[in-house]
Every structure is written in C-alpha cells, then in structure tokens.
Scaffold this active site. Sequence first.
Site, short mmCIF file in Angstrom:
data_model
loop_
_atom_site.label_atom_id
_atom_site.label_comp_id
_atom_site.label_asym_id
_atom_site.label_seq_id
_atom_site.Cartn_x
_atom_site.Cartn_y
_atom_site.Cartn_z
N GLU A 212 0.80 -1.41 0.01
CA GLU A 212 0.39 0.04 -0.11
C GLU A 212 0.63 1.25 -0.15
OE1 GLU A 212 -3.36 -0.97 -0.40
OE2 GLU A 212 -3.36 -2.45 0.29
N CYS A 246 -2.26 8.60 3.12
CA CYS A 246 -1.63 8.51 1.73
C CYS A 246 -3.01 7.96 0.82
CB CYS A 246 -1.40 6.79 2.67
SG CYS A 246 -3.18 5.89 2.76
#
Length: 470
Positions: A212, A246
């Site tokens: 990720e 993020c």
Amino acid sequence: MTPSERLQATYKKQYEASRKHAYPSIQERKDNLEKLAQVIDANRDRICDAIDKDFGGRSHNESTLLELVPLMGNIADAKKRLKKWSKPQRRHVGLAFKGASNKLIPQPKGVIGVVTPWNYPLLLALGPVVSAMAAGNRCIVKQAANSQNLCRLLDEIISPVLDETVLAVIPGTSARKFSSMPWDHMVFTGSAATGKVVMEAASKNLTPVTLELGGKSPTIIAPDFDIRTAAERVTFTKFLNAGQTCVAPDYLFVPEGKVEEFVKHAKDIVGSRYDSVNNNDLTAIIDEAAFNRLTATLADAKEKGAECINLLSGDDSNTEGQKIAPHVVVNPTDDMIIMQDEIFGPLFPIKTYKSLDDVVEYINERERPLALYMFSNDKKFQDKVFYSTLSGAVCINDSMFHVAQHDMPFGGVGNSGMGHYHGIEGFIEFSKLRPVFKQSTMTSKIILMLAPPYGPLFKNVTNLMLKLRL
C-alpha cells in the site's frame, strides 16, 4: 532478549504453530478477534495518549475518528462475515468428469509479517491483522520508528491477552531484518521507493507481498457541482491528520473562473474549524525532517510564482509545535516540488481547467494514484473520468471515505501498490484457495480408457472430446 532475538524466537513459535495447527477453527478465529477488540476498547485513552505523544500533538478526537472507529468496525464486520467467507466454494466440473466434484477451500497461508507506517499507526498496523487473523493466520507487527510509544503500549496490552503464537507487536525491530525474513506473506504500507526495497528483499524468499504505497491522488470538481459543498467536503478530508494520509486529496482541479470562489469558501470553512495554527485539533507534523520538507515545499512554490494562501488567521506555521496551517497553492507549475512528490501535509495545490480531456490527459501522464476523487452529479462526467483513467479506488462526491467501507477492498494499482485488504478480498488475500478435486468411480473408469497402449479407442474418444470441447 534483543528485539532481533525476540523477533526470531517469536517467528519460530508462530511458524511451528502454523504447521502443527494449520486450520484454526472459525470459533478460534472469532475468539481471537474478539479478544483484540476488547483489549483495544479497554485501552482507548492510553492508545490515544501514545499516538499523541508520538506525533507531538494529535487530538484524541482525531485518533478516535481515524483509527479506533474504523478498526473496531473492521473487527465486528470480519466476525460477522467470517463463517460465510470460510465456506468451501463449489466449482463446475467439465463434462468429461461427470460425477466428480470440485471445490476450493480457503487455506491459511501461515505467518504474516506486517510493516506499518507512522501516519495511522493503529489502523494500518491492526487493519491488515484483522483480515489475516480472520483467514486463520498468525501475525507479527513491526511499527515505524516514529510510533514506538504506541508500539510499546500495544506490546504491553496485547501480550497478556493473545498468545504470541497468534499475534505479536515487537518494539525496536529492524526494518531490513524484518523484511528479509521468510514470511508466508508480508504487508507493507509506506512510500513507493521503500516498497521496491521491501519487495526486492521479499523476493529472495519468494514471499508474496501486499503493498500500500500512496501517491498523488487527484481531485476534480465538475462545472455542475456546487463549489461550497465541494469545499466543505474536500477540505475536511484533506486536512485531517494535517494531510498526512496516503489517500488524502493531493491536488485539485477547479473549473476555470471558479478558483476565487473556492478559496473564499475554503477560508471561511477551514477558519471555522481551526482558529489558528496553534489549535489543538490541528495535528502536528510528525517530525522535524517532515516539517522542514513541507516548509521548503511551500517556499519553493512561492519562489516560483504560485499564490500560497494561508486558510487560517495568523502565522503560517509554529516551528516549536511543528504545526503548519492549512494552505492552498493556486496555479502551481509542474517544476514545483509540490507537484512532483506526494505532499503528505496540509498543502493543497489548485489547478484550473477548461476541458475535461485536458484533466484526463494530465492524470494519465502520471503514475496511477491510490485514489481518484470527483465531485459531479453528471453521469456522463462521472463515466468519462472513470473509464478514461486508472486508480486504486474512486470516490464520487466526497473523498477518502471509501477506506471506511468494511465490505470494500482497500488497495492500489501500479506505483500506488498491489493487493488489498478489508472485507472478503482481504480474507482471500491472506488465504490460499486450495483446489480439491474428488474423482468418481464412473469417471475414473472412463478416464482409464485413455491409458496406454494407445489405439483406435483412444483416437475416437479424444476426437470426440475435441469436437465437444470437453
């Protein structure tokens, strides 16, 4: 023991346990998930205190909203759906094998290593763990150097409740050492550059990885959408955790002629949420290096001609408290640092556009983002953006909240990552779907007619199989 020695010893125990007891029962898994939920719930204040200390300033309310609420929801959802996820899947049998049966049984992979960043230190540590434990795996968590107060606390509160053969959080472990171990699967959340290093280390043990990685997630406001409504929604998510997310909106496209209106609303809205850069609800930048990087990024944009607007009254930043006021950066150019790297801070570049085609082209010229956001009620506009671009996820008329959907997978594509967790996809990510073929007596007799010596019968049967495409 040193952290390295403890890591090795714990890994050995989990490895042996996973081989001796490869398929923990559904009830065992539910019990372990419930134990995890109870220990987190019982220590909410201590967890928020530790995160606050690691950040040097993060509101308990923000940690509750961004970490505790989604994590507890993930656990509850996994427990609720686990029995269904674990059921063997029936698969069709070819006509040539009439009477036989096929099925897939989800098989735990074994020992999972989880490498966690500092920005969401609880959720990104235990979110993947929930999926992995639901699938029957055992987990060891390595937290970031900037999250060691939380790491030590999690070790302290989890160790007495869950056996270390099930879950362990080990403070002080080396990232290099951790990623080079022969995990049955590894999860890494962080930058693309570090993700490549982790993947290279994992490849030496043929360890499958879930990455990720983030990236620059674009946001588009369509001409048909109300500017104030868009400003209310996008500034809320952009400036949560001081933009250190993020999946935060990284840069914004506004229709030509509407920038001034957006900025006016943004100043009004953000100013009503935070009275100044010293507001306790405004999260601090994680460390001095990150603070200096962001202030340099803002200075670079100013020097190169962008209009940098502080959305709050008063100072742009608080050096002692390592806080930066939410800013919009109007008309940035691609040679500016702010448009080259993921921002990971409370700075929001705004670009204008005349044609949606130009927006699509701009997005497609860059690495595939972890998320893409659009504000529009026009189905043609939505479809144009969706089917002309690629991203890890899409959120329409808001941003970031796709991550809070427990029954939706979370993950990137290309440079923003690979694999996913959450929901059934997370369960499958940490499982090996083990095929089981069961032969029938009748089919076996027919198949054995194809055994040597080959002759006319073999030729006739295979010709029939080819004709019928069995």
